[in-house]
Design an enzyme around this catalytic site. Structure first.
Site: not given
Ligand code: GLU
Length: 304
Positions: A67, A189, A240, A258
């Site tokens: 991201k 995405y 997060y 994740v």
């Molecule tokens: N592709 C994962 C999702 O959208 C990314 C989540 C992450 O790494 O925080 O759930």
């Protein structure tokens, strides 16, 4: 002179024995194939030196770390406009939380939660001729490494099970905050998140954020002011609902995913990447967080 190699070796040997290694993510089925015994650390110093230990050269799914790379490309296209479509405040909520998005009329809290990242995907799709291919080339370019690719099995796995992302994209569309089709945005995405890199490639990819917007090959991709802003967003929103904890324990801007990766940096100094797939309850790599806490404590190198 700091003994970077000795420091990461000591941390690695110490944490390799940890009885508690966290839980590997399984909500994207393909990710659950990783072993929680994997552990690697890599440092890319701004002066060109590198230090590494463990599974630093094994590719893994960078997931949400992507991201930041997507944001850096979008910001280069739409420096100010982008902030009309999303905010820069920490959400204090998990990455896939939806109720705030509804309450705040489809304006995501920041570009590093899923809803914000979907808007960033939408911006890239509007500007790039061949979005997935062009974005991959951008990542290869800033890293100076043409071997980086999407893991198509991971992208397909999330396409099948990413119910909350489908929900977020539809909600954004209902608030008119997506210009392209929901399916097109999600497809981009899911591929972006399925980028695969090893720790060394990740450190190189993030070199531009430690180097005032100039990548490893000395090319200016974003301005130094844009790099400063992205670092600020990483510090406040990169972990997060544990961004405060990471700032408190580690004291560096960074981003986790994740897949178990974490990348963090000290501007004008170094980029450090860790990979350990076992996650803590907030979705951050358990050993990675501990390794970085020990690293900044032992070396006394943080932004604070
Ligand atoms: N592709 C994962 C999702 O959208 C990314 C989540 C992450 O790494 O925080 O759930």
């Amino acid at each position: 002179m700091i003994d970077y190699q000795g420091t990461i070796e000591a941390i690695y040997n110490n944490l390799k024995q940890a009885p508690e290694k966290g839980i590997v993510a399984s909500y994207i089925p393909e990710l659950s194939k990783q072993s929680s015994d994997r552990f690697g650390i890599h440092i890319q110093h701004i002066d060109g030196r590198t230090f590494q230990i463990g599974d630093w050269n094994v590719p893994f799914s960078i997931q949400s770390i992507s991201k930041v790379l997507a944001l850096s490309k979008a910001i280069a296209f739409e420096d100010n406009l982008i902030w009309k479509r999303m905010d820069v405040e920490p959400s204090g909520n998990p990455f896939n939380h939806l109720s705030l998005l509804e309450l705040e009329n489809g304006i995501p809290r920041n570009p590093l939660i899923n809803a914000g990242a979907l808007v960033v995907s939408d911006i890239l799709i509007s500007h790039l001729k061949h979005p997935k291919e062009d974005f991959l080339n951008y990542v290869r370019n800033i890293t100076g490494d043409d071997t980086i690719s999407y893991n198509l099995d991971v992208a397909a796995s999330e396409q099948r099970t990413g119910y909350r992302n489908h929900a977020a994209a539809n909600l954004l569309k209902s608030f008119d905050n997506l210009n392209n089709d929901v399916d097109v945005v999600l497809d981009f995405y899911f591929h972006q998140c399925a980028l695969e890199m090893n720790c060394a490639q990740l450190s190189k990819a993030f070199y531009l954020f430690a180097n005032k917007g100039k990548c490893f090959n000395d090319k200016q991709h974003i301005s130094s002011s844009q790099a400063k802003r992205i670092n600020a967003i990483m510090l406040t929103c990169g972990f997060y609902d544990e961004a405060g904890e990471f700032a408190f324990e580690v004291g560096l801007p960074g981003k986790s995913g994740v897949g178990g990766g974490i990348v963090a940096l000290l501007p004008n100094d170094f980029v450090i990447s860790t990979w350990a797939p076992g996650l803590n309850a907030k979705g951050n790599s358990l050993l990675g967080m501990q390794a970085l806490e020990q690293f900044t404590t032992r070396t006394n190198r943080s932004i604070f």
